[in-house]
Design a protein around this motif. Structure first.
Motif, PDB file in Angstrom:
ATOM      1  N   GLY A 120      -1.529  17.294 -11.728  1.00  0.00           N
ATOM      2  CA  GLY A 120      -2.092  18.548 -11.242  1.00  0.00           C
ATOM      3  C   GLY A 120      -1.171  19.751 -11.382  1.00  0.00           C
ATOM      4  O   GLY A 120      -1.547  20.864 -11.038  1.00  0.00           O
ATOM      5  N   ILE A 154      -3.173  10.191   0.883  1.00  0.00           N
ATOM      6  CA  ILE A 154      -2.074   9.243   0.745  1.00  0.00           C
ATOM      7  C   ILE A 154      -0.886   9.688   1.587  1.00  0.00           C
ATOM      8  O   ILE A 154      -0.219   8.872   2.224  1.00  0.00           O
ATOM      9  CB  ILE A 154      -1.695   9.070  -0.730  1.00  0.00           C
ATOM     10  N   ALA A 155      -0.644  11.004   1.600  1.00  0.00           N
ATOM     11  CA  ALA A 155       0.441  11.506   2.441  1.00  0.00           C
ATOM     12  C   ALA A 155       0.157  11.189   3.908  1.00  0.00           C
ATOM     13  O   ALA A 155       1.056  10.795   4.665  1.00  0.00           O
ATOM     14  CB  ALA A 155       0.605  13.013   2.238  1.00  0.00           C
ATOM     15  N   MET A 178       0.829  -1.203   0.000  1.00  0.00           N
ATOM     16  CA  MET A 178       0.000   0.000   0.000  1.00  0.00           C
ATOM     17  C   MET A 178       0.864   1.254   0.000  1.00  0.00           C
ATOM     18  O   MET A 178       0.543   2.231  -0.676  1.00  0.00           O
ATOM     19  CB  MET A 178      -0.891  -0.029   1.243  1.00  0.00           C
ATOM     20  N   ALA A 179       1.961   1.222   0.767  1.00  0.00           N
ATOM     21  CA  ALA A 179       2.811   2.410   0.855  1.00  0.00           C
ATOM     22  C   ALA A 179       3.461   2.704  -0.494  1.00  0.00           C
ATOM     23  O   ALA A 179       3.493   3.857  -0.938  1.00  0.00           O
ATOM     24  CB  ALA A 179       3.872   2.216   1.933  1.00  0.00           C
ATOM     25  N   ALA A 211      -6.409  19.892  -7.115  1.00  0.00           N
ATOM     26  CA  ALA A 211      -5.799  18.797  -7.867  1.00  0.00           C
ATOM     27  C   ALA A 211      -4.984  17.885  -6.959  1.00  0.00           C
ATOM     28  O   ALA A 211      -4.799  16.715  -7.245  1.00  0.00           O
ATOM     29  CB  ALA A 211      -4.904  19.347  -8.969  1.00  0.00           C
ATOM     30  N   TYR A 212      -4.503  18.432  -5.849  1.00  0.00           N
ATOM     31  CA  TYR A 212      -3.658  17.631  -4.958  1.00  0.00           C
ATOM     32  C   TYR A 212      -4.456  16.955  -3.842  1.00  0.00           C
ATOM     33  O   TYR A 212      -3.880  16.326  -2.977  1.00  0.00           O
ATOM     34  CB  TYR A 212      -2.559  18.495  -4.352  1.00  0.00           C
ATOM     35  N   ILE A 230       0.972   6.890  -6.538  1.00  0.00           N
ATOM     36  CA  ILE A 230      -0.204   7.734  -6.761  1.00  0.00           C
ATOM     37  C   ILE A 230       0.118   9.201  -6.487  1.00  0.00           C
ATOM     38  O   ILE A 230      -0.356  10.088  -7.197  1.00  0.00           O
ATOM     39  CB  ILE A 230      -1.382   7.256  -5.888  1.00  0.00           C
ATOM     40  N   ILE A 231       0.963   9.448  -5.472  1.00  0.00           N
ATOM     41  CA  ILE A 231       1.331  10.840  -5.190  1.00  0.00           C
ATOM     42  C   ILE A 231       2.054  11.436  -6.394  1.00  0.00           C
ATOM     43  O   ILE A 231       1.740  12.556  -6.839  1.00  0.00           O
ATOM     44  CB  ILE A 231       2.199  10.929  -3.912  1.00  0.00           C
ATOM     45  N   ARG A 264      -0.509  12.112  -9.091  1.00  0.00           N
ATOM     46  CA  ARG A 264      -1.335  13.298  -8.800  1.00  0.00           C
ATOM     47  C   ARG A 264      -0.548  14.577  -9.027  1.00  0.00           C
ATOM     48  O   ARG A 264      -1.078  15.574  -9.497  1.00  0.00           O
ATOM     49  CB  ARG A 264      -1.835  13.244  -7.352  1.00  0.00           C
ATOM     50  N   ILE A 265       0.741  14.553  -8.653  1.00  0.00           N
ATOM     51  CA  ILE A 265       1.548  15.765  -8.802  1.00  0.00           C
ATOM     52  C   ILE A 265       1.742  16.091 -10.277  1.00  0.00           C
ATOM     53  O   ILE A 265       1.531  17.235 -10.706  1.00  0.00           O
ATOM     54  CB  ILE A 265       2.902  15.614  -8.069  1.00  0.00           C
ATOM     55  N   LEU A 313      -1.672   8.676   4.948  1.00  0.00           N
ATOM     56  CA  LEU A 313      -1.463   7.222   5.063  1.00  0.00           C
ATOM     57  C   LEU A 313       0.009   6.909   5.274  1.00  0.00           C
ATOM     58  O   LEU A 313       0.376   6.157   6.186  1.00  0.00           O
ATOM     59  CB  LEU A 313      -1.977   6.531   3.798  1.00  0.00           C
ATOM     60  N   LEU A 314       0.861   7.511   4.422  1.00  0.00           N
ATOM     61  CA  LEU A 314       2.293   7.231   4.530  1.00  0.00           C
ATOM     62  C   LEU A 314       2.825   7.691   5.873  1.00  0.00           C
ATOM     63  O   LEU A 314       3.585   6.991   6.534  1.00  0.00           O
ATOM     64  CB  LEU A 314       3.049   7.920   3.388  1.00  0.00           C
ATOM     65  N   ALA A 332     -10.885   2.812  -2.409  1.00  0.00           N
ATOM     66  CA  ALA A 332     -10.198   1.733  -1.703  1.00  0.00           C
ATOM     67  C   ALA A 332      -8.981   2.292  -0.971  1.00  0.00           C
ATOM     68  O   ALA A 332      -8.714   1.921   0.174  1.00  0.00           O
ATOM     69  CB  ALA A 332      -9.773   0.655  -2.692  1.00  0.00           C
ATOM     70  N   ILE A 333      -8.262   3.205  -1.619  1.00  0.00           N
ATOM     71  CA  ILE A 333      -7.067   3.762  -0.988  1.00  0.00           C
ATOM     72  C   ILE A 333      -7.442   4.561   0.244  1.00  0.00           C
ATOM     73  O   ILE A 333      -6.826   4.452   1.302  1.00  0.00           O
ATOM     74  CB  ILE A 333      -6.289   4.615  -2.007  1.00  0.00           C
ATOM     75  N   GLU A 343      -6.300  14.401  -3.635  1.00  0.00           N
ATOM     76  CA  GLU A 343      -6.090  12.958  -3.568  1.00  0.00           C
ATOM     77  C   GLU A 343      -4.785  12.632  -2.839  1.00  0.00           C
ATOM     78  O   GLU A 343      -4.702  11.667  -2.079  1.00  0.00           O
ATOM     79  CB  GLU A 343      -6.014  12.400  -4.988  1.00  0.00           C
ATOM     80  N   ALA A 344      -3.769  13.446  -3.110  1.00  0.00           N
ATOM     81  CA  ALA A 344      -2.445  13.177  -2.543  1.00  0.00           C
ATOM     82  C   ALA A 344      -2.433  13.359  -1.026  1.00  0.00           C
ATOM     83  O   ALA A 344      -1.630  12.752  -0.333  1.00  0.00           O
ATOM     84  CB  ALA A 344      -1.403  14.075  -3.196  1.00  0.00           C
ATOM     85  N   LEU A 384       2.350   1.729  -3.404  1.00  0.00           N
ATOM     86  CA  LEU A 384       1.254   2.164  -4.270  1.00  0.00           C
ATOM     87  C   LEU A 384       0.977   3.651  -4.030  1.00  0.00           C
ATOM     88  O   LEU A 384       0.768   4.429  -4.959  1.00  0.00           O
ATOM     89  CB  LEU A 384       0.003   1.336  -3.970  1.00  0.00           C
ATOM     90  N   GLY A 385       1.006   4.029  -2.747  1.00  0.00           N
ATOM     91  CA  GLY A 385       0.759   5.427  -2.379  1.00  0.00           C
ATOM     92  C   GLY A 385       1.782   6.367  -2.984  1.00  0.00           C
ATOM     93  O   GLY A 385       1.432   7.420  -3.516  1.00  0.00           O
TER      94      GLY A 385
END
Lengths: 357, 294
Positions: free
Chosen positions: A160, B268-269, A145-146, B261-262, A152-153, A156-157, B271-272, B222-223, B264-265, A148-149
């Motif tokens: 965007g 996740i940030a 998951m990490a 736009a960010y 995704i970051i 997204r960057i 989460l990390l 899901a994330i 979503e990030a 994957l994260g």
């Protein structure tokens, strides 16, 4: 030792044979997809090293690919002429900048591709070190998951951020100049030379990885994969080896991103997408988790078919099905173990086949 | 100040959905030790099927049928991909459920295409709203929060009061011991997939009028659901509700500081950050986390 070089020689033979076959049949345009396949294969073999030999999964390698590609693409297309200053003139005087013309004939002052490549690799190393440290302490679901994260970051960057072209990505990236007047570019006149260049790069990477696997470090990684606690007890710095392998595989991905961006003349956010990362893992899985040659040959076949559009709109689904089937029936990969004995064991549910968690 | 509450309500709405997805994760995790990466797809399927069925059926019937269909999909997934594996490794399960999620998404793409769809508002319309002391709340938001709360209460009652629920918890605690007591552990795992598919589908249907639904809307959910499950402490559904609210509200207010736009990030940030600092979750105990298998 001899076997290792025999495999390399056989692979060189295959690459030459493919080119000669396209020459004989007049299907030179296949070389374009085969060249792109080579660069994607660079990601695959790097990831194979990480998954198969260090035992760490990464579902974010498309992110590193994108970091490489975007840094190279941005630096070689961003016009510095209107940004004159101390740093720009310093770079200019040291020969780090090139002036060229864009497609409309306007003059551009951009960073030299070699410097851009170095910057891309450097950034990748920094990012991989920075995130790899804490991430590689995680296991199983958390590690998946990490990573994957992270992917995704990055996605997204790049999606965007306005100056990275947002959804359009970066285009009009120049070719990558090599010594001897060679140029990595998608121009059809240099198709054959680019085909050999690309596979040459892959082969260099393979030789490097094969030597690494057969060195002390490789054997230590094998120990880490087999039984991490035991390896630690023997004095192997497991955390450091895992991190270094992570960084190395990230650099492979980033280099592939740099070169493919120059070859394609651009990069878009889809290269950073989750599906790309999953696809890389799928190919490593089908090639045999700890089998560099298996991963490379599967990459050659599957990436080529995918790039030629053989799977049509089912492209992603094909890789999803491959993942599921491989993990259900041959979790150690198709080319590593004997499929039939695997199947027999699954059917008979022999506890001897029970894998380590 | 009104804006503050407006953002707060939006945050709670999204937080409820994240909590529902996280609870779906937890149910399967508790019964099997598997994180089902296809959990978001259940939400998508619930929404999509409800929209399609609503084309020729009244809304309540369409939603009920959509939940039934998704529940069946959950059972089929478990029977096809999970049930017959003998002690699979975690990595193998991660990859299989990711493969399943890709498969469901691609099938959805071929059935429904790329169009964005939505259900009508359950009561009122998209423009009508209820004024609560200067804060305008759409009636659908109340539906989301209400159904979410009801689902959590129903699940809690199920796991604590019914025989079946207790059997499931017994399987989660110790599968071999449960088997010795005469509980069919295999069926309990299938049941856990069905329940989490059902709760995902309910969430998908109820949130569909606000957030819309598309073939690929499962993965982001899901994330976030996973983030919330981790944030609350994996396996703990009550904590997931609290964690869902935290993430929903943080995300909602992040728009003030960062471009949309960010958005979503952000999750996740978070989460990390949680994974790096305290993998057992803010409400979980590190002691208990060490005993879990990852």
């Amino acid at each position: 030792m001899a076997r290792r070089y025999f495999a390399i020689a056989a692979f060189v033979g295959l690459i030459v044979a493919i080119q000669l076959a396209t020459l004989a049949t007049g299907t030179g345009y296949y070389l374009t997809q085969l060249t792109m396949t080579a660069y994607y294969s660079l990601v695959i073999v790097g990831l194979c090293m990480l998954i198969g030999y260090a035992g760490q999964i990464s579902l974010g390698h498309a992110g590193f690919f994108a970091i490489g590609g975007y840094v190279a693409g941005f630096l070689t297309t961003f016009d510095l002429k209107s940004h004159q200053g101390a740093i720009v003139s310093l770079l200019s005087n040291s020969g780090a900048l090139v002036s060229r013309h864009d497609v409309y004939g306007g003059s551009l002052l951009t960073v030299h591709p070699w410097l851009a490549c170095a910057a891309a690799i450097l950034l990748t190393v920094v990012v991989a070190y920075f995130v790899g440290g804490p991430i590689l302490k995680l296991k199983g679901h958390y590690l998946a998951m990490a990573t994957l994260g992270i992917g995704i970051i990055v996605y997204r960057i790049v999606l965007g951020t306005e100056f990275l072209g947002a959804a359009d990505g970066i285009s009009e990236v120049p070719g990558f100049p090599l010594p001897g007047g060679l140029l990595i570019t998608g121009d059809s006149s240099s198709r054959v030379s680019n085909y050999y260049l690309a596979w040459g790069v892959v082969l260099l990477g393979m030789v490097l990885l094969l030597n690494l696997i057969h060195s002390r470090i490789g054997r230590a990684l094998g120990a880490v994969h087999g039984a991490e606690d035991a390896a630690e007890a023997m004095g192997i710095p497991t955390a450091r080896y895992k991190l270094h392998t992570f960084v190395l595989s990230a650099v492979f991905a980033a280099l592939a991103g740099v070169l493919l961006t120059h070859y394609n003349g651009g990069i878009g956010p889809s290269e950073a997408g989750v599906m790309k990362s999953v696809r890389y893992v799928a190919i490593v899985a089908i090639g045999g988790m700890a089998n560099l040659w298996g991963a490379l040959s599967m990459s050659l076949v599957l990436n080529y078919l995918s790039l030629r559009g053989y799977f049509g709109t089912y492209d992603d689904a094909v890789f999803g099905v491959i993942l599921i089937l491989i993990m259900l029936f041959a979790p150690d990969g198709l080319l590593r173990r004997h499929l039939f004995s695997d199947l027999k064991r699954i059917v008979s549910r022999d506890p001897a086949g029970e894998e380590a968690p | 100040m009104e804006f503050f509450f407006q953002y707060l309500v939006a945050g709670i709405t999204y937080g409820t959905i994240y909590a529902i997805v996280a609870i779906g994760f937890n149910i399967i995790y508790n019964a099997t030790g598997i994180i089902n990466f296809a959990q978001g797809e259940f939400v998508m399927l619930g929404g999509m099927t409800a929209v399609t069925l609503n084309g020729f059926l009244p809304l309540p019937l369409a939603i009920v049928l959509a939940v039934v269909v998704t529940t069946i999909v959950g059972a089929v997934i478990e029977i096809l991909f999970i049930r017959w594996l003998y002690k699979p490794s975690v990595l193998r399960m991660v990859i299989i459920t990711i493969g399943v999620s890709i498969l469901i998404r691609e099938i959805a793409l071929h059935i429904w295409g790329e169009n964005v769809r939505a259900l009508p508002y359950f009561t009122g319309s998209s423009v009508s709203s209820i004024n609560l002391g200067g804060v305008y709340i759409s009636s659908q938001v109340l539906w989301v929060i209400g159904v979410g709360a009801l689902a959590v209460a129903a699940l809690t009652a199920f796991f604590n009061l019914t025989m079946l629920g207790r059997q499931m918890r017994a399987c989660a605690a110790n599968r071999d011991a449960a088997r010795l007591c005469g509980i069919d552990a295999g069926n309990m795992v299938t049941l856990s997939f069905m329940i989490s598919a059902a709760i995902g589908a309910i969430g998908g249907a109820v949130v569909c009028p606000i957030t819309y639904v598309q073939y690929d809307s499962g993965t982001p959910l899901a994330i976030k659901g996973f983030t919330v499950a981790i944030l609350g402490g994996l396996g703990n559904s009550t904590a997931a509700v609290g964690a869902g609210m935290i993430l929903g509200i943080l995300e909602s207010f992040s728009i003030w500081v960062l471009p949309t736009a960010y958005k979503e990030a952000i999750s996740i940030a978070i989460l990390l950050g949680i994974l790096f600092v305290k993998p057992s979750g803010i409400f979980g105990s590190a002691e208990a986390a060490r005993l879990k298998e990852f």
